[in-house]
Scaffold this motif. Structure first.
Motif, PDB file in Angstrom:
ATOM      1  N   LEU A  51       0.771  -1.335  -0.001  1.00  0.00           N
ATOM      2  CA  LEU A  51      -0.039  -0.050  -0.027  1.00  0.00           C
ATOM      3  C   LEU A  51       0.916   1.290   0.069  1.00  0.00           C
ATOM      4  O   LEU A  51       0.466   2.302  -0.568  1.00  0.00           O
ATOM      5  N   ILE A  52       1.835   1.359   0.803  1.00  0.00           N
ATOM      6  CA  ILE A  52       3.059   2.483   0.826  1.00  0.00           C
ATOM      7  C   ILE A  52       3.659   2.513  -0.558  1.00  0.00           C
ATOM      8  O   ILE A  52       3.685   3.846  -1.231  1.00  0.00           O
ATOM      9  N   LEU A  53       3.939   1.360  -1.389  1.00  0.00           N
ATOM     10  CA  LEU A  53       4.332   1.356  -2.870  1.00  0.00           C
ATOM     11  C   LEU A  53       3.441   2.199  -3.483  1.00  0.00           C
ATOM     12  O   LEU A  53       3.785   2.878  -4.508  1.00  0.00           O
ATOM     13  N   ALA A  54       2.107   1.417  -3.510  1.00  0.00           N
ATOM     14  CA  ALA A  54       0.848   2.003  -4.400  1.00  0.00           C
ATOM     15  C   ALA A  54       0.853   3.664  -4.034  1.00  0.00           C
ATOM     16  O   ALA A  54       0.567   4.273  -5.209  1.00  0.00           O
ATOM     17  N   LEU A  55       1.072   4.194  -2.922  1.00  0.00           N
ATOM     18  CA  LEU A  55       0.886   5.367  -2.818  1.00  0.00           C
ATOM     19  C   LEU A  55       2.057   6.418  -3.266  1.00  0.00           C
ATOM     20  O   LEU A  55       1.726   7.257  -3.929  1.00  0.00           O
ATOM     21  N   SER A  56       3.273   5.733  -3.402  1.00  0.00           N
ATOM     22  CA  SER A  56       4.174   6.557  -4.155  1.00  0.00           C
ATOM     23  C   SER A  56       3.950   6.451  -5.499  1.00  0.00           C
ATOM     24  O   SER A  56       4.538   7.494  -6.147  1.00  0.00           O
ATOM     25  N   ILE A  57       3.540   5.317  -6.120  1.00  0.00           N
ATOM     26  CA  ILE A  57       3.010   5.425  -7.401  1.00  0.00           C
ATOM     27  C   ILE A  57       1.924   6.406  -7.791  1.00  0.00           C
ATOM     28  O   ILE A  57       2.049   7.369  -8.851  1.00  0.00           O
ATOM     29  N   VAL A  58       0.878   6.741  -7.006  1.00  0.00           N
ATOM     30  CA  VAL A  58      -0.143   7.531  -7.203  1.00  0.00           C
ATOM     31  C   VAL A  58       0.629   8.954  -7.039  1.00  0.00           C
ATOM     32  O   VAL A  58       0.050   9.639  -7.819  1.00  0.00           O
ATOM     33  N   ASP A  59       1.487   9.049  -6.106  1.00  0.00           N
ATOM     34  CA  ASP A  59       2.143  10.497  -5.988  1.00  0.00           C
ATOM     35  C   ASP A  59       2.972  10.662  -7.097  1.00  0.00           C
ATOM     36  O   ASP A  59       2.744  11.918  -7.935  1.00  0.00           O
ATOM     37  N   LEU A  60       3.738   9.824  -7.838  1.00  0.00           N
ATOM     38  CA  LEU A  60       4.468  10.149  -8.859  1.00  0.00           C
ATOM     39  C   LEU A  60       3.382  10.481 -10.160  1.00  0.00           C
ATOM     40  O   LEU A  60       3.560  11.317 -10.933  1.00  0.00           O
ATOM     41  N   VAL A  61       2.313   9.521 -10.370  1.00  0.00           N
ATOM     42  CA  VAL A  61       1.474   9.815 -11.760  1.00  0.00           C
ATOM     43  C   VAL A  61       0.750  10.926 -11.327  1.00  0.00           C
ATOM     44  O   VAL A  61       0.638  11.813 -12.560  1.00  0.00           O
ATOM     45  N   CYS A  62       0.071  11.328 -10.378  1.00  0.00           N
ATOM     46  CA  CYS A  62      -0.707  12.421 -10.100  1.00  0.00           C
ATOM     47  C   CYS A  62       0.054  13.755 -10.305  1.00  0.00           C
ATOM     48  O   CYS A  62      -0.537  14.702 -10.732  1.00  0.00           O
ATOM     49  N   THR A  63       1.373  13.661  -9.744  1.00  0.00           N
ATOM     50  CA  THR A  63       1.984  15.018  -9.725  1.00  0.00           C
ATOM     51  C   THR A  63       2.443  15.244 -11.307  1.00  0.00           C
ATOM     52  O   THR A  63       2.417  16.433 -11.654  1.00  0.00           O
ATOM     53  N   ILE A  64       2.959  14.374 -11.836  1.00  0.00           N
ATOM     54  CA  ILE A  64       3.150  14.608 -13.443  1.00  0.00           C
ATOM     55  C   ILE A  64       1.804  15.274 -14.176  1.00  0.00           C
ATOM     56  O   ILE A  64       1.895  16.122 -14.764  1.00  0.00           O
ATOM     57  N   LYS A  65       0.624  14.269 -13.724  1.00  0.00           N
ATOM     58  CA  LYS A  65      -0.722  14.798 -14.403  1.00  0.00           C
ATOM     59  C   LYS A  65      -0.959  16.128 -13.910  1.00  0.00           C
ATOM     60  O   LYS A  65      -1.110  17.175 -14.984  1.00  0.00           O
ATOM     61  N   ALA A  66      -0.739  16.677 -12.694  1.00  0.00           N
ATOM     62  CA  ALA A  66      -1.196  18.050 -12.182  1.00  0.00           C
ATOM     63  C   ALA A  66      -0.134  19.166 -12.980  1.00  0.00           C
ATOM     64  O   ALA A  66      -0.661  20.139 -13.422  1.00  0.00           O
ATOM     65  N   ALA A  67       1.093  18.634 -13.117  1.00  0.00           N
ATOM     66  CA  ALA A  67       1.857  19.568 -13.711  1.00  0.00           C
ATOM     67  C   ALA A  67       1.595  19.853 -15.225  1.00  0.00           C
ATOM     68  O   ALA A  67       1.600  20.954 -15.787  1.00  0.00           O
ATOM     69  N   ILE A  68       1.324  18.691 -15.965  1.00  0.00           N
ATOM     70  CA  ILE A  68       0.807  18.948 -17.139  1.00  0.00           C
ATOM     71  C   ILE A  68      -0.357  19.823 -17.423  1.00  0.00           C
ATOM     72  O   ILE A  68      -0.585  20.644 -18.297  1.00  0.00           O
ATOM     73  N   LYS A  69      -1.383  19.324 -16.511  1.00  0.00           N
ATOM     74  CA  LYS A  69      -2.711  20.188 -16.630  1.00  0.00           C
ATOM     75  C   LYS A  69      -2.546  21.758 -16.256  1.00  0.00           C
ATOM     76  O   LYS A  69      -3.045  22.602 -16.882  1.00  0.00           O
ATOM     77  N   ALA A  70      -1.632  21.987 -15.292  1.00  0.00           N
ATOM     78  CA  ALA A  70      -1.123  23.406 -14.926  1.00  0.00           C
ATOM     79  C   ALA A  70      -0.520  23.910 -16.084  1.00  0.00           C
ATOM     80  O   ALA A  70      -0.907  25.220 -16.353  1.00  0.00           O
ATOM     81  N   HIS A  71       0.450  23.448 -16.864  1.00  0.00           N
ATOM     82  CA  HIS A  71       1.059  23.927 -18.000  1.00  0.00           C
ATOM     83  C   HIS A  71       0.200  24.167 -19.048  1.00  0.00           C
ATOM     84  O   HIS A  71       0.144  25.089 -19.830  1.00  0.00           O
ATOM     85  N   GLU A  72      -1.198  23.348 -19.206  1.00  0.00           N
ATOM     86  CA  GLU A  72      -2.240  23.522 -20.282  1.00  0.00           C
ATOM     87  C   GLU A  72      -3.180  24.626 -19.697  1.00  0.00           C
ATOM     88  O   GLU A  72      -4.052  24.921 -20.477  1.00  0.00           O
ATOM     89  N   GLY A  73      -3.110  24.991 -18.562  1.00  0.00           N
ATOM     90  CA  GLY A  73      -3.831  26.244 -18.011  1.00  0.00           C
ATOM     91  C   GLY A  73      -5.046  25.632 -17.412  1.00  0.00           C
ATOM     92  O   GLY A  73      -6.181  26.420 -17.390  1.00  0.00           O
TER      93      GLY A  73
END
Length: 165
Positions: A119-141
């Motif tokens: 579960l801790i590993l899954a949280l780390s993966i969620v952290d990585l994926v969601c952070t990249i997704k949020a950065a892309i969304k922010a760049h797109e406005g």
């Protein structure tokens, strides 16, 4: 000029999200770097302010969930060891496998380690994926709401002011 300002705000918001990867450079980098970027730039636009709050809330939430899982897993492991009593402790000093007589304790320890670790590993993966997704969304406005987030820093809701008659 307006497009340049908008692109600049998008890039700052993206930078706030990506700054959370600072945890791989130094301890608490996932908090310190985004908070600094957010504090310096939050007054520039509501867009930057919202993305900064989202990034910080998500990092706080992921850290909280990780600590809770570690305490649960550690508690089960320590509780299992204690429940084995003095006989288990004496067996640990000997040359034989200490859980040979009671594999229930051993299986509980292994299962809790595997479950909480996964579960801790899954949280780390969620952290990585969601952070990249949020950065892309922010760049797109575009706005982005992280999953599993507790809003420690509340979002300001934009209220339309009615025009006086």
């Amino acid at each position: 000029m307006e497009e340049h300002t908008t692109n600049n705000h998008n890039n700052i918001a993206m930078g706030i999200h990506l700054a959370t990867f600072g945890k791989w450079v130094f301890p608490l980098g996932n908090f310190i770097l985004p908070i600094l970027l957010w504090m310096v730039n939050s007054k520039k636009s509501d867009f930057i302010d919202r993305h900064g709050k989202q990034a910080i809330n998500f990092q706080l939430s992921i850290t909280l969930w990780t600590v809770i899982l570690a305490f649960i897993g550690g508690g089960v492991i320590i509780g299992s060891m204690i429940s084995g009593g003095p006989d288990l402790w004496d067996a640990m000093d000997g040359p034989t496998f200490p859980f040979a007589e009671d594999m229930g304790i051993f299986s509980t320890i292994v299962a809790s380690g595997i479950i909480c670790g996964t579960l801790i590993l899954a949280l780390s993966i969620v952290d990585l994926v969601c952070t990249i997704k949020a950065a892309i969304k922010a760049h797109e406005g575009l706005p982005y709401d992280y999953p599993l987030t507790i809003n420690f820093i509340p979002h300001n809701t934009v209220v339309e002011n009615s025009k006086p008659n």
